[in-house]
Design an enzyme around this catalytic site. Structure first.
Site, PDB file in Angstrom:
ATOM      1  N   ARG A   1       0.873  -1.182   0.000  1.00  0.00           N
ATOM      2  CA  ARG A   1       0.000   0.000   0.000  1.00  0.00           C
ATOM      3  C   ARG A   1       0.907   1.227   0.000  1.00  0.00           C
ATOM      4  O   ARG A   1       2.123   1.122   0.127  1.00  0.00           O
ATOM      5  CB  ARG A   1      -1.018   0.010   1.138  1.00  0.00           C
ATOM      6  CG  ARG A   1      -0.691  -0.696   2.385  1.00  0.00           C
ATOM      7  CD  ARG A   1       0.492  -0.134   3.101  1.00  0.00           C
ATOM      8  NE  ARG A   1       0.352   1.283   3.380  1.00  0.00           N
ATOM      9  CZ  ARG A   1       1.351   2.108   3.641  1.00  0.00           C
ATOM     10  NH1 ARG A   1       2.603   1.671   3.654  1.00  0.00           N
ATOM     11  NH2 ARG A   1       1.151   3.385   3.890  1.00  0.00           N
ATOM     12  N   GLY A   2       0.293   2.395  -0.091  1.00  0.00           N
ATOM     13  CA  GLY A   2       1.071   3.621  -0.219  1.00  0.00           C
ATOM     14  C   GLY A   2       1.078   4.018  -1.683  1.00  0.00           C
ATOM     15  O   GLY A   2       1.445   3.220  -2.549  1.00  0.00           O
TER      16      GLY A   2
ATOM     17  N   ARG B   1      -7.434   0.245  -6.662  1.00  0.00           N
ATOM     18  CA  ARG B   1      -7.658   1.249  -5.603  1.00  0.00           C
ATOM     19  C   ARG B   1      -8.021   2.561  -6.291  1.00  0.00           C
ATOM     20  O   ARG B   1      -7.293   2.996  -7.189  1.00  0.00           O
ATOM     21  CB  ARG B   1      -6.379   1.472  -4.759  1.00  0.00           C
ATOM     22  CG  ARG B   1      -5.808   0.260  -4.030  1.00  0.00           C
ATOM     23  CD  ARG B   1      -6.601  -0.186  -2.820  1.00  0.00           C
ATOM     24  NE  ARG B   1      -6.813   0.825  -1.788  1.00  0.00           N
ATOM     25  CZ  ARG B   1      -5.980   1.090  -0.786  1.00  0.00           C
ATOM     26  NH1 ARG B   1      -4.823   0.468  -0.674  1.00  0.00           N
ATOM     27  NH2 ARG B   1      -6.301   2.005   0.123  1.00  0.00           N
TER      28      ARG B   1
ATOM     29  N   ASP C   1      -2.230  10.798  -1.211  1.00  0.00           N
ATOM     30  CA  ASP C   1      -2.680   9.819  -2.202  1.00  0.00           C
ATOM     31  C   ASP C   1      -3.060  10.473  -3.518  1.00  0.00           C
ATOM     32  O   ASP C   1      -2.947   9.864  -4.585  1.00  0.00           O
ATOM     33  CB  ASP C   1      -3.826   8.978  -1.647  1.00  0.00           C
ATOM     34  CG  ASP C   1      -3.306   8.014  -0.594  1.00  0.00           C
ATOM     35  OD1 ASP C   1      -3.116   8.441   0.557  1.00  0.00           O
ATOM     36  OD2 ASP C   1      -3.019   6.854  -0.943  1.00  0.00           O
TER      37      ASP C   1
ATOM     38  N   ASN D   1      -5.585  12.228   1.483  1.00  0.00           N
ATOM     39  CA  ASN D   1      -4.629  11.354   2.150  1.00  0.00           C
ATOM     40  C   ASN D   1      -5.418  10.488   3.131  1.00  0.00           C
ATOM     41  O   ASN D   1      -6.644  10.634   3.272  1.00  0.00           O
ATOM     42  CB  ASN D   1      -3.544  12.182   2.855  1.00  0.00           C
ATOM     43  CG  ASN D   1      -2.392  11.317   3.360  1.00  0.00           C
ATOM     44  OD1 ASN D   1      -1.895  10.461   2.630  1.00  0.00           O
ATOM     45  ND2 ASN D   1      -1.974  11.515   4.600  1.00  0.00           N
TER      46      ASN D   1
END
Lengths: 359, 359
Positions: free
Chosen positions: A51-52, A92, A236, A246
């Site tokens: 993730r990230g 995502r 994000d 974010n």
């Protein structure tokens, strides 16, 4: 490959597969998952093995490189690459780096004649190296904003684990120490997924930083006690006007920082800025499963893993995974092309034209 | 005894013992712990079998009543009562109702000649009934502040479970429904101890309310989306100037409410106001064990209880259990003696003189 300056390697390209540190099992177990197909990479992104925003961009690029290696026939390869792009792009919704990385791979593919596999692998490897280089520039720019003895608050994990290996917000932390300054970090645990407790606390502990874990709702108390010199978080997706999506909880910290006159910094590469997105209202906010709120994964004293329920059965739950911080609450956006300040519409446009990467 | 108007009975006096609903096991198991001595009651308060400022005040009173029943010799009884008062008074530092209840029991004891036990039991029973009656008045005063169709945010548990049985903040919720108005409740889960997820969600679900669980760091997002018409929370201690200590995370909600122009209400009986305490800086803030942050108690799908760790070993943790909300962020304090507004030094003093209970 480029040195990480972090003991943590979240993404390893083996030459024929992508090995991903399974972030769901941290901090208890350090286990790598090997992905040999684009489908496996898509699953890893969807299930949050990785993730990230910057990290999932790089992983998607390698996923497309894997899809390009399945056949030698160029037409089939193109079809596989586009199918992989579509699959990976749907994993995502909020992180823009995912779309940015996929778009870049598809443009390189379209510009390439003949066999595609080696080109796709080289491009993904470039993106990996560029991400670490961008993080290092973010780190140096950010370190200049901080004093010689600083305590910062961060949220979620915008570290080595969220990128190819150095970090955005935590890249600033690393670079500040590398510049010979003293830095202490408060990490908000970041419910419901506990990226702060599981990932940031662990990553900073691995590298010997002075890190203190708090629950998210304690931040106000420590703002009131003047504990923090700055807040530094990742992003994000950043809209063209500077509004920033974010991890859920970021907006609350921005309001608190503003009320206490503490600088609030976003640390992110230009690839996190979505020029097509005029403002925060246009950023899609992923709503994830309520079970991530009502259940927590952890380990007992014997090292046994359990998923435990902490709320009554049948309870209604909301779970927006991100929130939007309006540009007016952001002191500066620390990018690989320099420190941007309000008015962001102007400073962002200038940064893209300077970097020549307004793609 | 007085009807609860809640299906939840956290504190039951049997005539010779105190039966306490073990709030550590909620929402999974409804188990009562029977306390036959003041020591057992003190343990129950310290280990959070029972919590909530008004509830622990009432329990301490029954604890002293139990201590008064051990012997028939008045000198020994006085010694036992004072020892119990000292023991019970040391269990939790922040909630003022504890000191208030113990002080009241000791003053009644001092004014009583002859055998003490029956008097102490009667006094504790009075405090139990008075707490529910005070909650009902708080509820009625609070309900008048809310519209016909209201969504509120609450934090921690200031409900039946935190009192003798009706609730302060959740007393307002109950009274609003009893007044024929529609009310929906967002409950912040309240890390680290999860009183919101485990207790408030369960208590409101038991009584058929429209309750939605969120993590604490989601509140900002829903403030920004204009979800809340008001915030209503309880209090552990209110200073003479209106500054209010309540569960950690409350201050953050007050800052958010202020930034979004949403009314922020404290609901608490006058017994939560400490006239000896000039302002919030003088309120002691309990710092609890870091293990409550790094470990979570929950239940797996088979109903098995596990205490699971969610952070790396050896990580530094801070755990202030309460924070202080300055009076300037409080729209009103809803008490059993009416709705108090700024300037609180004046309105609080007037409320005490009206109620004749400036003790």
């Amino acid at each position: 490959m480029t040195s990480h300056s972090s003991t943590v390697e979240p993404i390893v390209w083996t030459g024929h597969s992508l090995r991903l540190l399974d972030q769901r099992l941290l901090p208890h177990e350090v286990v790598y998952v090997e992905c040999k197909t684009a489908e496996a990479v898509a699953d890893a992104i969807r299930t949050m093995i990785v993730r990230g925003a910057p990290a999932i961009g790089v992983c998607a690029a390698f996923g497309i490189a894997l899809a390009a290696g399945d056949t030698h026939d160029r037409d089939s390869t193109d079809r596989n690459v586009h199918e992989a792009a579509s699959l990976l792009g749907g994993t995502r919704p909020t992180a823009i780096n995912l779309a940015w990385a996929i778009d870049r791979m598809l443009r390189v593919a379209a510009a390439t004649t003949g066999p595609l596999h080696a080109t796709m692998v080289r491009e993904a490897e470039s993106m990996f190296r560029e991400d670490i280089a961008a993080n290092r520039r973010i780190g140096r720019f950010g370190a200049e904003l901080l004093g010689d003895d600083t305590t910062i608050l961060t949220h979620c994990n915008a570290g080595a684990l969220a990128t190819a290996g150095y970090g955005t917000a935590l890249g600033v932390v690393r670079a500040t120490r590398e510049a010979g300054k003293r830095i202490a970090i408060f990490a908000g645990e970041t419910r419901p997924y506990l990226q702060g407790a599981r990932l940031t606390a662990w990553e900073l502990q691995q590298d010997g930083f002075d890190v203190t874990l708090i629950t998210d709702n304690m931040s106000g108390h420590f703002f009131a006690r003047e504990t923090f010199d700055a807040v530094i978080v990742g992003a994000d997706r950043i809209a063209a006007n500077g509004d920033t999506a974010n991890k859920i909880g970021t907006y609350t910290l921005a309001v608190l920082a503003h009320a206490h006159d503490v600088p609030f910094y976003i640390a992110a590469p230009l690839s996190t800025i979505d020029l097509q997105c005029p403002n925060g209202a246009a950023i899609p906010i992923e709503e994830r499963s309520g079970s991530e709120v009502t259940e927590t994964l952890g380990w007992d004293r014997d090292g046994q893993q359990h998923r435990v329920r902490v709320a009554p059965d049948g309870i209604a739950v909301r779970h927006p995974a991100f929130d939007v911080t309006p540009a007016r609450l952001i002191t500066a956006i620390i990018t690989d092309a320099g420190v941007l300040r309000a008015p962001y519409a102007t400073s962002i446009a200038e940064a893209f034209s300077r970097s020549g990467s307004a793609d």
